[in-house]
Design an enzyme around this catalytic site. Structure first.
Site, PDB file in Angstrom:
ATOM      1  N   GLU A   1       0.814  -1.208   0.000  1.00 30.68           N
ATOM      2  CA  GLU A   1       0.000   0.000   0.000  1.00 30.68           C
ATOM      3  C   GLU A   1       0.852   1.265   0.000  1.00 30.68           C
ATOM      4  OE1 GLU A   1      -3.312   0.582  -0.268  1.00 30.68           O
ATOM      5  OE2 GLU A   1      -3.405  -1.542  -0.800  1.00 30.68           O
TER       6      GLU A   1
ATOM      7  N   ASP B   1       1.513  52.192   9.484  1.00 28.44           N
ATOM      8  CA  ASP B   1       1.767  52.849  10.759  1.00 28.44           C
ATOM      9  C   ASP B   1       2.718  52.018  11.618  1.00 28.44           C
ATOM     10  OD1 ASP B   1       0.152  54.964  10.127  1.00 28.44           O
ATOM     11  OD2 ASP B   1      -1.611  54.200  11.177  1.00 28.44           O
TER      12      ASP B   1
ATOM     13  N   LYS C   1       3.956  56.781  13.047  1.00 27.34           N
ATOM     14  CA  LYS C   1       3.327  57.673  14.016  1.00 27.34           C
ATOM     15  C   LYS C   1       3.092  56.895  15.309  1.00 27.34           C
ATOM     16  CE  LYS C   1      -0.081  60.293  12.617  1.00 27.34           C
ATOM     17  NZ  LYS C   1       0.397  61.638  12.981  1.00 27.34           N
TER      18      LYS C   1
ATOM     19  N   ASP D   1      -9.187  49.764  12.994  1.00 34.31           N
ATOM     20  CA  ASP D   1     -10.067  50.154  11.895  1.00 34.31           C
ATOM     21  C   ASP D   1      -9.699  51.569  11.469  1.00 34.31           C
ATOM     22  OD1 ASP D   1     -13.074  49.501  10.649  1.00 34.31           O
ATOM     23  OD2 ASP D   1     -12.625  51.627  10.859  1.00 34.31           O
TER      24      ASP D   1
ATOM     25  N   ILE E   1     -11.796  54.583  12.874  1.00 34.01           N
ATOM     26  CA  ILE E   1     -11.929  54.790  14.320  1.00 34.01           C
ATOM     27  C   ILE E   1     -10.579  55.228  14.871  1.00 34.01           C
ATOM     28  CG2 ILE E   1     -12.491  53.717  16.538  1.00 34.01           C
ATOM     29  CD1 ILE E   1     -14.307  51.790  15.023  1.00 34.01           C
TER      30      ILE E   1
ATOM     31  N   THR F   1     -11.399  46.879  15.362  1.00 41.09           N
ATOM     32  CA  THR F   1     -10.845  47.911  16.219  1.00 41.09           C
ATOM     33  C   THR F   1     -10.476  47.326  17.585  1.00 41.09           C
ATOM     34  OG1 THR F   1     -11.175  50.165  17.027  1.00 41.09           O
ATOM     35  CG2 THR F   1     -13.065  48.665  17.176  1.00 41.09           C
ATOM     36  N   ALA F   2      -9.554  48.002  18.278  1.00 41.38           N
ATOM     37  CA  ALA F   2      -8.994  47.464  19.514  1.00 41.38           C
ATOM     38  C   ALA F   2     -10.054  47.196  20.582  1.00 41.38           C
ATOM     39  CB  ALA F   2      -7.929  48.412  20.052  1.00 41.38           C
TER      40      ALA F   2
ATOM     41  N   MET G   1      -6.318  55.309  24.130  1.00 36.20           N
ATOM     42  CA  MET G   1      -5.175  56.205  24.341  1.00 36.20           C
ATOM     43  C   MET G   1      -5.239  56.903  25.690  1.00 36.20           C
ATOM     44  SD  MET G   1      -4.944  57.754  20.471  1.00 36.20           S
ATOM     45  CE  MET G   1      -6.721  57.744  20.142  1.00 36.20           C
TER      46      MET G   1
END
Length: 455
Positions: A17, A237, A259, A292, A295, A320-321, A372
């Site tokens: 086989e 970024d 940034k 995103d 946002i 988004t976070a 932030m």
């Protein structure tokens, strides 16, 4: 790597086989496949192979490109020794340490072939990956590949710019209309029509504002992955991980506009100018943003610059976070009977009217997600309480949401005001509201009202 076997022999020593499994693979090539075994037990009748039912002899390897040994015993040992003596690549079935090469799982859409290999460590995993790829690829994609090959000389004679040729081929192999025409036997005519459109088309740039999600590459959308592969330039970024940027084409230009808090290698005006200039050069630009783009991603300023310059653009949403943080902690930011809404806001730059508004929202039962605000978390908590929020309002903080190195902290507004906490490095989401208590914060560091550090 593909190995050239045309006009040569592939010898399989073994008749069971395991030998049959290898026959299924190698008979897809143009080589002459030879089975050698004292006892041929498997049914090879459905394959174009030569069966030799006798002991192996060294002369059996004359004119041989590859050798597979799929049995044990004296014949197997002699075949292995002879292959090594002649420098013929050898595969000993299920013995990775003795193999010069491994046979991958194959997805075949001739002339397109995809090989999946684990170098012998996990063949079951390779088969599972193969099954996923099989399900993803259209059965007719091989015909499209053949169509592209047949047009190659004509395309090169009509489209001299390499990037423009690539765009044509991408349109050709991804077009549902071309695939449908090929199924009707009209693929060549449809391909020529598409080629005419690209020859006469003016090269126009475009900018895609793409949400990279919170950091984990498997949270990127399928559309984002596809456009990263099509982009000529990726402008990203600082918070976008390298592994996400590397999902782009290998030859795409990469520009880090970096940034980050306390460090601005590019101003927003410079970024706007950059993406407009690149698009005016006819390039397809992937503007890759963490989370995103719509946002707290300053997408509005970039969109305004693109509109003013008359540049085409589109938006690709990302996770988004705040949503990643809610998922990490199983926090239902809206909860029947507790929280009827969810507010996302940035803590930096918030004035007294903002805080008064947020405090009223928290009192009304809505969940706040503050971006932030890690460095001013205690200050913001104090101002919320001063503006009427209850000191016992639950608080949850997630740093590096959606990433393997995330960390969580929990308590209430009072403990956040009075505690002294050193958070780990990374962006943070601060949840405030009664629904936070319904999340899974069992392993979170406690924001106790005393001096301590969470490493």
């Amino acid at each position: 790597m593909s190995y050239k076997v045309q006009g040569l022999r592939i010898v399989i020593v073994g008749g069971g086989e395991e030998a049959l499994n290898k026959v299924r693979l190698v008979t897809k090539t143009t080589a002459q496949v030879v089975i050698i075994s004292r006892h041929v037990e498997a049914d090879f009748s459905g394959f174009a192979v030569e069966q030799i039912e006798r002991a192996f002899v060294p002369a059996d390897l004359d004119g041989t490109a590859l050798v597979f040994v799929a049995e044990e015993g004296a014949d197997a040992e002699l075949a292995k020794a002879e292959a090594r003596a002649r420098g013929i690549p050898l595969n000993v079935v299920d013995v990775p340490a003795e193999c010069d090469f491994y046979t991958p799982s194959i997805v075949e859409r001739a002339p397109l072939t995809i090989a999946i290999s684990t170098e012998g460590d996990a063949p079951v995993l390779a088969r599972l990956v193969r099954a996923r790829i099989e399900a993803m690829l259209s059965p007719g994609i091989g015909r499209i590949a053949s169509l592209a090959g047949g047009l190659r000389q004509r395309v090169e004679s009509l489209i001299h710019d390499g990037a423009a040729r690539r765009r044509f081929y991408e349109a050709l192999v991804t077009s549902p209309e071309i695939e449908a025409a090929e199924q009707r036997g009209q693929g060549l005519d449809a391909a020529h029509d598409l080629l005419s459109q690209h020859v006469n088309a003016e090269t126009k740039g475009v900018v895609w504002l793409i949400g990279a999600g919170p950091g984990s590459e498997d949270l990127l959308t399928l559309r984002a992955q596809r456009l990263l592969q099509e982009a000529d330039v990726i402008v990203h970024d600082q918070l976008v991980p390298t592994v996400v940027v590397d999902m782009g084409r290998r030859d795409a230009e990469r520009i880090d506009v970096g940034k980050a808090k306390g460090h601005h290698s590019f101003s927003q005006a410079q970024i706007n100018t950059l993406i407009v200039r690149l698009a005016r050069q006819g390039k397809r630009v992937a503007r890759l943003k963490s989370g995103d783009p719509m946002i707290f991603g300053r997408a509005g300023e970039e969109i305004s610059a693109l509109r003013k310059a008359g540049i085409s653009y589109s938006i690709v949403p990302g996770i988004t976070a705040a949503l990643a943080a809610a998922a990490d902690t199983a926090t239902p930011v809206t909860l029947r009977g507790v929280s009827s809404g969810f507010i996302m806001a940035t803590a930096h730059g918030a004035d007294d009217s903002d805080l008064q508004h947020w405090a009223a929202l928290a009192q009304s039962g809505l969940t706040l997600a503050l971006y932030m605000g890690k460095s001013i978390a205690s200050e913001v908590a104090g101002r919320l309480v001063a503006n009427g929020a209850s000191p016992t309002t639950p608080v949850g903080i997630v740093v590096n949401a959606g990433r393997p190195d995330r960390a969580t902290y929990s308590g209430n507004l009072r403990s956040l005001i009075e505690g002294q906490v050193t958070f780990i490095d990374g962006p943070a989401i601060i949840f405030v509201g009664e629904a936070v208590a319904a999340g899974d914060w069992a392993d979170a560091g406690q924001l106790a009202a005393l001096s301590f550090k969470v490493a």
